[in-house]
Design an enzyme around this catalytic site. Structure first.
Site, mmCIF file in Angstrom:
data_model
loop_
_atom_site.group_PDB
_atom_site.id
_atom_site.type_symbol
_atom_site.label_atom_id
_atom_site.label_comp_id
_atom_site.label_asym_id
_atom_site.label_seq_id
_atom_site.Cartn_x
_atom_site.Cartn_y
_atom_site.Cartn_z
ATOM 1 N N GLU A 72 32.341 28.826 32.645
ATOM 2 C CA GLU A 72 33.537 29.206 33.411
ATOM 3 C C GLU A 72 33.967 28.053 34.320
ATOM 4 O O GLU A 72 35.155 27.734 34.419
ATOM 5 C CB GLU A 72 33.268 30.459 34.254
ATOM 6 C CG GLU A 72 32.883 31.676 33.447
ATOM 7 C CD GLU A 72 31.372 31.834 33.250
ATOM 8 O OE1 GLU A 72 30.937 32.962 33.003
ATOM 9 O OE2 GLU A 72 30.626 30.827 33.345
ATOM 10 N N CYS A 98 28.178 34.583 36.781
ATOM 11 C CA CYS A 98 27.147 34.596 37.821
ATOM 12 C C CYS A 98 27.824 34.534 39.195
ATOM 13 O O CYS A 98 29.049 34.486 39.309
ATOM 14 C CB CYS A 98 26.213 33.410 37.624
ATOM 15 S SG CYS A 98 26.982 31.814 37.978
#
Length: 150
Positions: A72, A98
């Site tokens: 990401e 996360c």
């Protein structure tokens, strides 16, 4: 989501292979996968001590000691590097983001996140994680896509 799993095939991490696709107005503006920064020895070639020594560093922990950049984050950084605005974008990622990636997605103005595989934070901080996730529309999307070895 198929493009996220395709990007994940390029991941060079010894751990889980993750891919992400950043979309704005139905157009792909960036992709990312987890791996070492440009010019740094690949994780699979011994570039990351944290990933290489699973006895010392348990899987799913000590991400701050890993030299790999998450999928990401790589997608966001690629968009920034080439001047694409990330405000109001959607991210399709193979894995639920996360903590660090969630914070970065918020700061980059990402509006929605779709992920295929779930992840559970440490139970001691689950409320903080939920707070982060509530800042954008996040949705688990079960999928039939799988990563196959090249």
């Amino acid at each position: 989501m198929a493009l996220a799993f395709t990007a994940a095939r390029r991941a060079n991490c010894r751990g889980r292979k993750v891919g992400a696709v950043l979309v704005k107005e139905d157009r792909v503006i960036a992709t990312g996968y987890n791996g070492t920064p440009e010019g740094v020895t690949n994780c699979l070639d011994g570039g990351c001590l944290r990933c290489a020594d699973r006895d010392e560093f348990e899987a799913g922990t000590h991400y701050d000691l890993c030299i790999c950049v998450h999928a990401e984050a790589n997608a966001l950084l690629t968009a920034g590097r080439y001047g694409a605005s990330t405000d109001g974008t959607t991210v399709y990622t193979t894995d639920q983001p996360c903590f660090a990636c969630s914070k970065q997605l918020i700061q980059a103005g990402v509006a929605k996140v779709y992920y295929a595989r779930t992840w559970s934070p440490d139970p001691r901080v689950v409320d903080d994680y939920r707070t982060l996730q509530s800042r954008f529309a996040a949705e688990h999307v079960p999928t039939e896509y799988e990563i196959t070895e090249l």
